[in-house]
Design an enzyme around this catalytic site. Structure first.
Site, PDB file in Angstrom:
ATOM      1  N   LEU A  33       0.927  -1.284   0.086  1.00  0.00           N
ATOM      2  CA  LEU A  33      -0.006   0.105  -0.215  1.00  0.00           C
ATOM      3  C   LEU A  33       0.794   1.102   0.102  1.00  0.00           C
ATOM      4  O   LEU A  33       1.944   1.204   0.534  1.00  0.00           O
ATOM      5  CB  LEU A  33      -1.002   0.115   1.251  1.00  0.00           C
ATOM      6  CG  LEU A  33      -1.939  -1.048   1.376  1.00  0.00           C
ATOM      7  CD1 LEU A  33      -2.419  -1.293   2.649  1.00  0.00           C
ATOM      8  CD2 LEU A  33      -2.967  -0.988   0.214  1.00  0.00           C
ATOM      9  N   SER A  34       0.324   2.436  -0.301  1.00  0.00           N
ATOM     10  CA  SER A  34       0.888   3.480  -0.093  1.00  0.00           C
ATOM     11  C   SER A  34       1.271   3.942   1.226  1.00  0.00           C
ATOM     12  O   SER A  34       0.500   3.593   2.294  1.00  0.00           O
ATOM     13  CB  SER A  34       0.061   4.571  -0.479  1.00  0.00           C
ATOM     14  OG  SER A  34       0.427   6.231  -0.547  1.00  0.00           O
ATOM     15  N   GLY A  35       2.601   4.206   1.500  1.00  0.00           N
ATOM     16  CA  GLY A  35       2.982   4.572   2.817  1.00  0.00           C
ATOM     17  C   GLY A  35       3.351   3.275   3.509  1.00  0.00           C
ATOM     18  O   GLY A  35       3.672   3.093   4.744  1.00  0.00           O
ATOM     19  N   SER A  36       3.413   2.001   2.951  1.00  0.00           N
ATOM     20  CA  SER A  36       3.738   0.873   3.392  1.00  0.00           C
ATOM     21  C   SER A  36       5.147   0.877   3.662  1.00  0.00           C
ATOM     22  O   SER A  36       5.830   0.084   4.693  1.00  0.00           O
ATOM     23  CB  SER A  36       3.285  -0.259   2.623  1.00  0.00           C
ATOM     24  OG  SER A  36       3.794  -0.358   1.336  1.00  0.00           O
ATOM     25  N   SER A 106       1.577  -1.551  -7.398  1.00  0.00           N
ATOM     26  CA  SER A 106       1.189  -2.599  -8.421  1.00  0.00           C
ATOM     27  C   SER A 106       0.053  -3.748  -7.445  1.00  0.00           C
ATOM     28  O   SER A 106       0.515  -4.482  -7.320  1.00  0.00           O
ATOM     29  CB  SER A 106       2.529  -3.535  -8.611  1.00  0.00           C
ATOM     30  OG  SER A 106       3.495  -3.597  -7.400  1.00  0.00           O
TER      31      SER A 106
HETATM   32  N1  LIG Z   1      -5.146   7.444  -6.166  1.00  0.00           N
HETATM   33  C1  LIG Z   1      -3.841   7.034  -5.811  1.00  0.00           C
HETATM   34  N2  LIG Z   1      -3.806   5.729  -5.434  1.00  0.00           N
HETATM   35  C2  LIG Z   1      -2.367   5.581  -5.231  1.00  0.00           C
HETATM   36  N3  LIG Z   1      -1.396   6.302  -5.106  1.00  0.00           N
HETATM   37  C3  LIG Z   1      -1.584   7.361  -5.567  1.00  0.00           C
HETATM   38  C4  LIG Z   1      -2.906   7.842  -5.921  1.00  0.00           C
HETATM   39  N4  LIG Z   1      -2.811   9.340  -6.369  1.00  0.00           N
HETATM   40  C5  LIG Z   1      -1.331   9.620  -6.169  1.00  0.00           C
HETATM   41  N5  LIG Z   1      -0.724   8.510  -5.706  1.00  0.00           N
HETATM   42  C6  LIG Z   1       0.643   8.731  -5.501  1.00  0.00           C
HETATM   43  O1  LIG Z   1       0.992   7.753  -6.457  1.00  0.00           O
HETATM   44  C7  LIG Z   1       2.112   6.944  -6.125  1.00  0.00           C
HETATM   45  C8  LIG Z   1       1.756   5.325  -6.682  1.00  0.00           C
HETATM   46  O2  LIG Z   1       2.267   5.317  -7.910  1.00  0.00           O
HETATM   47  P1  LIG Z   1       2.342   3.720  -8.440  1.00  0.00           P
HETATM   48  O3  LIG Z   1       2.984   4.025  -9.700  1.00  0.00           O
HETATM   49  O4  LIG Z   1       3.061   3.067  -7.402  1.00  0.00           O
HETATM   50  O5  LIG Z   1       0.958   3.234  -8.414  1.00  0.00           O
HETATM   51  S1  LIG Z   1       0.274   1.851  -9.127  1.00  0.00           S
HETATM   52  O6  LIG Z   1       1.273   0.812  -9.035  1.00  0.00           O
HETATM   53  O7  LIG Z   1       0.007   2.084 -10.563  1.00  0.00           O
HETATM   54  O8  LIG Z   1      -0.733   1.398  -8.605  1.00  0.00           O
HETATM   55  C9  LIG Z   1       1.809   6.888  -4.476  1.00  0.00           C
HETATM   56  O9  LIG Z   1       3.188   6.542  -3.848  1.00  0.00           O
HETATM   57  P2  LIG Z   1       3.260   5.854  -2.852  1.00  0.00           P
HETATM   58  O10 LIG Z   1       2.726   6.449  -1.454  1.00  0.00           O
HETATM   59  O11 LIG Z   1       5.065   5.708  -2.800  1.00  0.00           O
HETATM   60  O12 LIG Z   1       2.864   4.207  -3.006  1.00  0.00           O
HETATM   61  C10 LIG Z   1       1.124   8.323  -4.322  1.00  0.00           C
HETATM   62  O13 LIG Z   1       2.242   8.976  -4.057  1.00  0.00           O
HETATM   63  N1  LIG Z   2       9.739   0.317   9.628  1.00  0.00           N
HETATM   64  C1  LIG Z   2       9.598   1.240   8.855  1.00  0.00           C
HETATM   65  N2  LIG Z   2       9.831   0.585   7.637  1.00  0.00           N
HETATM   66  C2  LIG Z   2       9.406   1.586   6.413  1.00  0.00           C
HETATM   67  N3  LIG Z   2       9.119   2.862   6.638  1.00  0.00           N
HETATM   68  C3  LIG Z   2       8.733   3.422   8.034  1.00  0.00           C
HETATM   69  C4  LIG Z   2       8.919   2.431   8.935  1.00  0.00           C
HETATM   70  N4  LIG Z   2       8.841   2.897  10.236  1.00  0.00           N
HETATM   71  C5  LIG Z   2       8.342   4.173   9.695  1.00  0.00           C
HETATM   72  N5  LIG Z   2       8.182   4.553   8.217  1.00  0.00           N
HETATM   73  C6  LIG Z   2       8.166   5.792   7.647  1.00  0.00           C
HETATM   74  O1  LIG Z   2       6.892   5.436   6.940  1.00  0.00           O
HETATM   75  C7  LIG Z   2       6.747   6.257   5.550  1.00  0.00           C
HETATM   76  C8  LIG Z   2       6.814   5.218   4.495  1.00  0.00           C
HETATM   77  O2  LIG Z   2       6.735   5.825   3.428  1.00  0.00           O
HETATM   78  P1  LIG Z   2       7.253   5.242   2.072  1.00  0.00           P
HETATM   79  O3  LIG Z   2       8.567   4.926   2.000  1.00  0.00           O
HETATM   80  O4  LIG Z   2       7.117   6.720   0.869  1.00  0.00           O
HETATM   81  O5  LIG Z   2       6.188   4.275   1.630  1.00  0.00           O
HETATM   82  P2  LIG Z   2       5.476   3.890   0.078  1.00  0.00           P
HETATM   83  O6  LIG Z   2       6.943   4.016  -0.749  1.00  0.00           O
HETATM   84  O7  LIG Z   2       5.185   2.440   0.227  1.00  0.00           O
HETATM   85  O8  LIG Z   2       4.524   4.849  -0.106  1.00  0.00           O
HETATM   86  C9  LIG Z   2       8.274   7.114   5.615  1.00  0.00           C
HETATM   87  O9  LIG Z   2       7.839   8.276   6.130  1.00  0.00           O
HETATM   88  C10 LIG Z   2       9.308   6.085   6.738  1.00  0.00           C
HETATM   89  O10 LIG Z   2      10.077   7.129   7.309  1.00  0.00           O
END
Ligand SMILES: Nc1ncnc2c1ncn2[C@@H]1O[C@H](COP(=O)(O)OS(=O)(=O)O)[C@@H](OP(=O)(O)O)[C@H]1O
Ligand SMILES: Nc1ncnc2c1ncn2[C@@H]1O[C@H](COP(=O)(O)OP(=O)(O)O)[C@@H](O)[C@H]1O
Length: 197
Positions: A33-36, A106
């Protein structure tokens, strides 16, 4: 559609390049997930591999969407095309002998399987960054979950767009409350134990 094209076989190829670089080229495909933590962990892992002398390249969702996939949004159709293009790029890097790390949500299994099939046996390593939605939403590093909950962003993964968890990933990175550095170290050791890096 491209027609009337042939495939050229070159003498300098994946095997010769990999031998020169002294490594097994492959794709470490982080999904979650986003933020994972995909970007953070891919960055820390790349740094570690790079310091060991590996030739690496990191493809990241946000960055690729600034260029190669800048014309794509977040509908299912666009996400499928996004992953298709990235898979083809990853394949080119593997052909160049590189260890590729990818950090894309993905969300669909069929698209991740598409990349797996595109590559050779053992070249696609699916890493499930299995951080629960509640934790991702609490982290909310870009404030996107807040916007999605307010309805300012539509089709947000985990909220109103599907995420299909991997059915048989090579590495399942379960959530623990620990630093990103500790999680990256745990991921590295899982990869080493399985002989994947
Ligand atoms: N609607 C929506 N859903 C999910 N994510 C969103 C959306 N809009 C913008 N973002 C931003 O785009 C990043 C995800 O892009 P990806 O190319 O990894 O997405 S995907 O694989 O095509 O689903 C994602 O980055 P991560 O947070 O690093 O995962 C977000 O920053
Ligand atoms: N154990 C951990 N592993 C990865 N990220 C962590 C962890 N603990 C805290 N974080 C924080 O969570 C956030 C994850 O964001 P990010 O790496 O951008 O995730 P994604 O790319 O999946 O969206 C970052 O701010 C990171 O510093």
């Amino acid at each position: 559609m491209s027609t009337d094209i042939v495939w050229h076989k070159y003498e300098v190829n994946k095997q010769t390049r990999a031998a020169r670089l002294g490594q097994q080229p492959r794709v470490l495909w982080l999904t979650g997930l986003s933020g994972s933590g995909k970007s953070t962990l891919a960055n820390l892992l790349e740094k570690k591999l790079f310091e060991q002398g590996k030739h690496t390249y990191l493809l990241d969702g946000d960055n690729v969407r600034h260029g190669l996939c800048g014309d794509l949004g977040f509908s299912d159709k666009d996400r499928i095309e996004n992953i298709r293009r990235i898979s083809e790029v990853a394949k080119l890097f593997v052909d160049a002998g590189t260890m590729v790390l990818t950090a894309f949500i993905s969300p669909f299994q069929t698209d991740r399987d598409f990349c797996r099939k595109l590559l050779g046996d053992g070249e696609f390593i699916e890493v499930f960054v299995d951080t629960p939605l509640e934790v991702c939403e609490q982290r909310d590093p870009k404030g996107l979950y807040k916007k999605a909950r307010n309805g300012e962003i539509k089709h947000f993964t985990g909220i109103d767009s599907t995420y299909e968890a991997p059915s048989a990933p090579e590495v399942h990175l379960t959530y623990r409350e620990e630093s990103a550095e500790d999680t990256a170290e745990r991921l590295y050791h899982l990869l080493v134990e399985k002989g994947l890096v």
